[in-house]
Each structure stands twice: as structure tokens, then as C-alpha cells.
Enzyme design. Structure first.
Site, PDB file in Angstrom:
ATOM      1  N   LEU A   1      40.111  41.214  42.781  1.00  9.78           N
ATOM      2  CA  LEU A   1      38.772  41.797  42.877  1.00  9.78           C
ATOM      3  C   LEU A   1      38.042  41.211  44.076  1.00  9.78           C
ATOM      4  CD1 LEU A   1      37.386  41.750  39.205  1.00  9.78           C
ATOM      5  CD2 LEU A   1      38.279  43.724  40.453  1.00  9.78           C
TER       6      LEU A   1
ATOM      7  N   ASP B   1      35.116  31.894  25.877  1.00 12.70           N
ATOM      8  CA  ASP B   1      34.782  30.865  26.870  1.00 12.70           C
ATOM      9  C   ASP B   1      33.771  31.454  27.845  1.00 12.70           C
ATOM     10  OD1 ASP B   1      34.793  28.474  28.245  1.00 12.70           O
ATOM     11  OD2 ASP B   1      36.697  28.826  29.276  1.00 12.70           O
TER      12      ASP B   1
END
Length: 280
Positions: free
Chosen positions: A90, A190
Site C-alpha cells: 500500500l 491489537d
């Protein structure tokens, strides 16, 4: 570890022109791989079997199943004594925290009939048992808190004062959830801001430690290290409201994240653990 030409030649990606080290977190070695056609992101964990990344791969696929932006696991396996995971690359930029809030709410709207994830995963200090459980209180205490505190004790980061306050917290937690029903939501597991990326303005959730659990488990993590704005919480609330007492419950879950950091990084996190426990 050094990525040698011989090691690289065994990857399922061919015609690699560039393989360079990049910043990728504390747990794995991270690399950018470029071919004439495509760019990839690769994680490598030395001295590990091919199954090392199985839990993360399952988590990424489950997040995608919820319709939430995440990285796509393309290949994973083992070369010599190192596990690898290759994902799409990305190009990152900035985006809207309101969009991020809506994405996390969308994630939490994917429900299950049990808590857990049906597997287990190993980090540097403990094995996380994600086997399915009908009870959230039982799962969180026995499959999260007790192994974590046992690790802290073994590593020398536990004491009588922490134990006293911890037991009070567990008693309060158990009492609350004996009277309140929780719907298992898909949780990232997380959710700190380092595990959020924006690409072409859209938010992506990366590096999951996924479970089906209390969605407040994720919301607590967003408050530990900062980075999430009021726009995030307002947009989340509009999609998936929470009650006015949420803030009073978050320390149950902040403790888990901070105690894990105590186990991983030592007494530099001791004061933060003590601060959370002081509420009990």
C-alpha cells in the site's frame, strides 16, 4: 536476518528486482519487494515454521470478510528456518478519522456465537490460547489474563501489590459479566494507531491478532497509546453506540495490553500497569 540471493530465489514471487529492508515493527523483519509488474510487502520471522503466520492470515481474511479494508495475504510459507508472509503493498497517505471509526464499527458488527478464534498463537513470552469458549469472562480471565500474569511473574515483573490489585480487578470483572451478556464481535486484537494505515484516503487495519470478543477490548486499546481523535469515537458511536459507563470498564482491558508490554519490554511499563491497577 540477511535475505540472500539464494533465499530470495525460493520465494513464490519471480523476477524480483528490489528486496530492501523497511520499518515494520518490533516482531518481524519487514521488506519491500519489487518486480517489473508489482510491489509487495513481506514479513519474515527467523527460526520459525511455516505455520507461524497462520493466525495473522486467518485474521486478515476474517477482517476482509467483515467488509473492512486490510492487507491481502498472497503467499506464506517457510524457507530454510524462516517463516515468511507476502502481502500486497500500500502506498500510504492520510485520511479521515471518521472513516476509520466507521470501519472499526463495521468490523465489530461481524458477530459469532462463541468467543475466541479456534487456534493458538505464540509471541515472545507466551502462547495465546484462542480455543472457543461460550463465556467471555472465562475466556478473558483464563485464556488471556492468567497466562499473561504467569509470564510476568516468571520474568520477575510481578509483586504482592500488583497481585492484590489484580485479584480485585478480576473479581470486579467476573461480577460484572455474570450479570451482563456480551455478543462476540470480531476484534482486531491489537488496535493501536501503528496498526492503521491510510491509502488513497481510505483507512486500512493491519497486523491483526484477531479474536471474537467484547468489542470494548478493541476500544480500550485505542486509548492506551493515543492517535485516535474525537472524530473517530463520534463516528464509531453513530454506527455502533456504547453506553455512558464505557470509560469505567476500559481499565479491565487496558491492563491486558500494558501487562503484555511489561512482559515484552520490562519494568519501563511497570508504572503504567500500576496506574491501571490502582483503580481496583
Amino acid at each position: 536476518m540477511s535475505i540472500t540471493k539464494q533465499w530470495r530465489s525460493q520465494l513464490p514471487v519471480k523476477n524480483i528486482q528490489v528486496c530492501k529492508t523497511i520499518h515494520g515493527g518490533d516482531t518481524n523483519k519487514a521488506y519491500q519487494i519489487k518486480t517489473p509488474e508489482k510491489t509487495y510487502f513481506m514479513k519474515v520471522q527467523p527460526n520459525s515454521a511455516a505455520t507461524y503466520f497462520d493466525h495473522e492470515v486467518r485474521g486478515l481474511k476474517e477482517i476482509a470478510k467483515a467488509g473492512v479494508n486490510t492487507l491481502v495475504p498472497l503467499f506464506h510459507g517457510q524457507i530454510n528456518d524462516a517463516a515468511y508472509l507476502i502481502l500486497n503493498w500500500l502506498d500510504t497517505d492520510v485520511g479521515s478519522q471518521a472513516d476509520l471509526g466507521r470501519q472499526v464499527a463495521k468490523l465489530h458488527h461481524l458477530h459469532n456465537d462463541k468467543f475466541g478464534f479456534g487456534d493458538q498463537m505464540q509471541n515472545r513470552v507466551m502462547i495465546k490460547n484462542n480455543q472457543w469458549n461460550q463465556s467471555w469472562a472465562d475466556f478473558y480471565i483464563k485464556q488471556r489474563l492468567e497466562p499473561e500474569v504467569a509470564s510476568a511473574r516468571k520474568l520477575g515483573y510481578w509483586n504482592d501489590t500488583r497481585e492484590e490489585h489484580y485479584q480485585r480487578m478480576v473479581t470486579q470483572f467476573s461480577d460484572y459479566y455474570s450479570k451482563h451478556e456480551i455478543t462476540p464481535s470480531l476484534c482486531h486484537g491489537d488496535l493501536w494507531f501503528g496498526n492503521v494505515l491510510f491509502s488513497h484516503g481510505a483507512p486500512y487495519l493491519i497486523d491483526p491478532d484477531a479474536i471474537y470478543g467484547d468489542r470494548e477490548f478493541d476500544l480500550a486499546m485505542t486509548t492506551v497509546f493515543g492517535g485516535f481523535s474525537n472524530q473517530f469515537y463520534r463516528a464509531y458511536y453513530e454506527e455502533y453506540p456504547f453506553d455512558a459507563e464505557l470509560a469505567q470498564r476500559l481499565n479491565w482491558y487496558r491492563f491486558y495490553y500494558l501487562c503484555m508490554h511489561l512482559c515484552l519490554f520490562g519494568e519501563s511499563y511497570g508504572s503504567a500497569v500500576d496506574d491501571v491497577l490502582s483503580h481496583f
